[in-house]
Design an enzyme around this catalytic site. Sequence first.
Site, PDB file in Angstrom:
ATOM      1  N   GLU A 165     -67.379  46.658  81.727  1.00 32.57           N
ATOM      2  CA  GLU A 165     -66.401  47.629  81.235  1.00 32.57           C
ATOM      3  C   GLU A 165     -65.048  46.964  80.987  1.00 32.57           C
ATOM      4  OE1 GLU A 165     -67.980  51.880  82.746  1.00 32.57           O
ATOM      5  OE2 GLU A 165     -66.793  50.796  84.203  1.00 32.57           O
ATOM      6  N   CYS A 214     -57.343  45.627  79.997  1.00 35.50           N
ATOM      7  CA  CYS A 214     -57.772  45.291  81.350  1.00 35.50           C
ATOM      8  C   CYS A 214     -59.202  44.765  81.244  1.00 35.50           C
ATOM      9  CB  CYS A 214     -57.687  46.589  82.158  1.00 35.50           C
ATOM     10  SG  CYS A 214     -58.214  46.446  83.825  1.00 35.50           S
ATOM     11  N   CYS A 264     -69.125  42.422  91.502  1.00 36.12           N
ATOM     12  CA  CYS A 264     -68.204  41.556  92.247  1.00 36.12           C
ATOM     13  C   CYS A 264     -68.781  41.284  93.632  1.00 36.12           C
ATOM     14  CB  CYS A 264     -66.831  42.217  92.371  1.00 36.12           C
ATOM     15  SG  CYS A 264     -65.646  41.154  93.248  1.00 36.12           S
ATOM     16  N   CYS A 292     -65.014  44.897  98.309  1.00 39.65           N
ATOM     17  CA  CYS A 292     -63.920  45.613  98.974  1.00 39.65           C
ATOM     18  C   CYS A 292     -64.337  47.068  99.215  1.00 39.65           C
ATOM     19  CB  CYS A 292     -62.646  45.561  98.133  1.00 39.65           C
ATOM     20  SG  CYS A 292     -62.033  43.889  97.926  1.00 39.65           S
ATOM     21  N   CYS A 305     -63.441  49.791  96.482  1.00 40.39           N
ATOM     22  CA  CYS A 305     -63.602  49.461  95.066  1.00 40.39           C
ATOM     23  C   CYS A 305     -65.019  49.737  94.576  1.00 40.39           C
ATOM     24  CB  CYS A 305     -63.243  47.991  94.868  1.00 40.39           C
ATOM     25  SG  CYS A 305     -63.633  47.364  93.233  1.00 40.39           S
ATOM     26  N   CYS A 317     -57.914  52.171  88.068  1.00 41.31           N
ATOM     27  CA  CYS A 317     -58.146  50.963  88.856  1.00 41.31           C
ATOM     28  C   CYS A 317     -59.266  51.140  89.854  1.00 41.31           C
ATOM     29  CB  CYS A 317     -56.906  50.642  89.695  1.00 41.31           C
ATOM     30  SG  CYS A 317     -55.617  49.964  88.735  1.00 41.31           S
TER      31      CYS A 317
HETATM   32  N1  SAH Z   1     -60.812  41.293  91.886  1.00 38.65           N
HETATM   33  C1  SAH Z   1     -59.461  41.331  91.499  1.00 38.65           C
HETATM   34  C2  SAH Z   1     -59.245  42.016  90.170  1.00 38.65           C
HETATM   35  C3  SAH Z   1     -60.019  43.272  89.908  1.00 38.65           C
HETATM   36  S1  SAH Z   1     -59.649  44.664  90.923  1.00 38.65           S
HETATM   37  C4  SAH Z   1     -58.598  41.950  92.581  1.00 38.65           C
HETATM   38  O1  SAH Z   1     -59.142  42.482  93.538  1.00 38.65           O
HETATM   39  O2  SAH Z   1     -57.382  41.857  92.469  1.00 38.65           O
HETATM   40  C5  SAH Z   1     -58.207  45.266  90.074  1.00 38.65           C
HETATM   41  C6  SAH Z   1     -57.272  46.124  90.898  1.00 38.65           C
HETATM   42  O3  SAH Z   1     -57.831  47.419  91.148  1.00 38.65           O
HETATM   43  C7  SAH Z   1     -56.955  45.517  92.263  1.00 38.65           C
HETATM   44  O4  SAH Z   1     -55.590  45.568  92.557  1.00 38.65           O
HETATM   45  C8  SAH Z   1     -57.721  46.433  93.139  1.00 38.65           C
HETATM   46  O5  SAH Z   1     -57.239  46.362  94.406  1.00 38.65           O
HETATM   47  C9  SAH Z   1     -57.553  47.781  92.458  1.00 38.65           C
HETATM   48  N2  SAH Z   1     -58.447  48.813  92.971  1.00 38.65           N
HETATM   49  C10 SAH Z   1     -59.724  48.671  93.327  1.00 38.65           C
HETATM   50  N3  SAH Z   1     -60.220  49.847  93.814  1.00 38.65           N
HETATM   51  C11 SAH Z   1     -59.216  50.752  93.743  1.00 38.65           C
HETATM   52  C12 SAH Z   1     -59.103  52.130  94.087  1.00 38.65           C
HETATM   53  N4  SAH Z   1     -60.121  52.822  94.599  1.00 38.65           N
HETATM   54  N5  SAH Z   1     -57.926  52.758  93.879  1.00 38.65           N
HETATM   55  C13 SAH Z   1     -56.873  52.060  93.359  1.00 38.65           C
HETATM   56  N6  SAH Z   1     -56.934  50.766  93.007  1.00 38.65           N
HETATM   57  C14 SAH Z   1     -58.089  50.103  93.197  1.00 38.65           C
HETATM   58 FE1  SF4 Z   2     -63.926  42.594  93.737  1.00 37.14          FE
HETATM   59 FE2  SF4 Z   2     -63.115  45.105  93.582  1.00 37.14          FE
HETATM   60 FE3  SF4 Z   2     -62.378  43.611  95.642  1.00 37.14          FE
HETATM   61 FE4  SF4 Z   2     -61.357  43.124  93.209  1.00 37.14          FE
HETATM   62  S1  SF4 Z   2     -61.059  44.956  94.418  1.00 37.14           S
HETATM   63  S2  SF4 Z   2     -62.170  41.627  94.704  1.00 37.14           S
HETATM   64  S3  SF4 Z   2     -63.127  43.644  91.932  1.00 37.14           S
HETATM   65  S4  SF4 Z   2     -64.484  44.217  95.149  1.00 37.14           S
END
Ligand code: SAH
Ligand code: SF4
Length: 354
Positions: free
Chosen positions: A94, A108, A115, A119, A122, A340
């Site tokens: 995406e 973006c 990934c 996290c 996420c 995000c």
């Molecule tokens: N892996 C990288 C880039 C992709 S994630 C990273 O973690 O930075 C991109 C952004 O989306 C990151 O700042 C991440 O913390 C944020 N993000 C992920 N899940 C989210 C959520 N549920 N609500 C708000 N931001 C989120």
């Molecule tokens: Fe991976 Fe999502 Fe964590 Fe970014 S926020 S490192 S995309 S699991």
Amino acid sequence: MLEKINLLNLNEKELGELVVSLGMKKFYGKQIFNWLHKKIVRDLNDITNLSLKDRELLSEKAYIPLFNLLKHQVSKIDKTEKFLFQLEDGNTIETVLLRYKDKRNTLCISSQVGCPVKCLFCATGQGGFVRNLNVSEIINQVYTVERRLVKQGTNLNNIVFMGMGEPLLNLSNVSKALEILSNENGINISKRKITISTCGIVPSIEKILLEKIPIELAISLHSAINDKRDQLIPVNKKYPLEDLHTVLQEYQRQTKRRITFEYILINNFNVSENDANALADFVHDFDHVVNIIPCNPVEGTDLERPSDKKIDRFVNFLETVRKVNVTIRREKGTDIDGACGQLRQKTPKKTVTK
Ligand code: SAH
Ligand code: SF4
């Protein structure tokens, strides 16, 4: 039969070498690069200043990859667009286009299918990991959207690696893509306008410094307390806050670039005064900006966005008491799951490998 060469995986030098190996004149390399990356042609036959014979020669050995657009959604709230692209092996990624009031467009983009960092908050991470994107798959997200924008009389202005995946776990392809995207003979998006967001893969940041790769960094911090960050971002156990702090100090000493810290606010978890103090202590030593992102709800977790009152209290404390530079990220594309951390391949589930 040998597989054809994917032209968008090659930088200008490699393209030059290919052209010479095909018996064409070397300077054609520069011209073809311009057609591929500035005019962003979809078909080798569109390279009109090459002779028919040379075009045939090139087409025999090489090709321009194109994405299959499986789904395109446009937010009714703010015109954010979400694209679901299918790659050559059937996997999907995406890409999200963010449109701002000042007419600037930010794309973006994704760096991996899924990934591996997983996290807690996420959707991408929760969906598992398939593979790294190659260079052409990274830049084709940009070109596919840019072609549409050009038809609308506009352009892409900024790129952020904040889609699916952890870019610093795919550093060689990401840095080659960066080199191609910022090439003056190509689409020519300044390196300053391309931001890489990372959860903090310390050895990759060390490599960036060692190899002097010019990168704008955004760090997904989310907590400046190790116990809490461990729960949110599992790699924090491997690369704890102290190590991250040290490498970032070196990064800023060498590059003099401002660092963006992203901080998701999760209700009853990282919004207390104690959390704000830890955050302020962490960023204090840096030329910084802290980007506050109220948590977006993700299926299968009970993580919640705090109330507006709690968000304001947190931000005010940081700004007025601790003199931290803060911005709040406005949610975009929430009606199309384009916000995000909400990116996740929903269709098709099947993964095919050639
Ligand atoms: N892996 C990288 C880039 C992709 S994630 C990273 O973690 O930075 C991109 C952004 O989306 C990151 O700042 C991440 O913390 C944020 N993000 C992920 N899940 C989210 C959520 N549920 N609500 C708000 N931001 C989120
Ligand atoms: Fe991976 Fe999502 Fe964590 Fe970014 S926020 S490192 S995309 S699991």
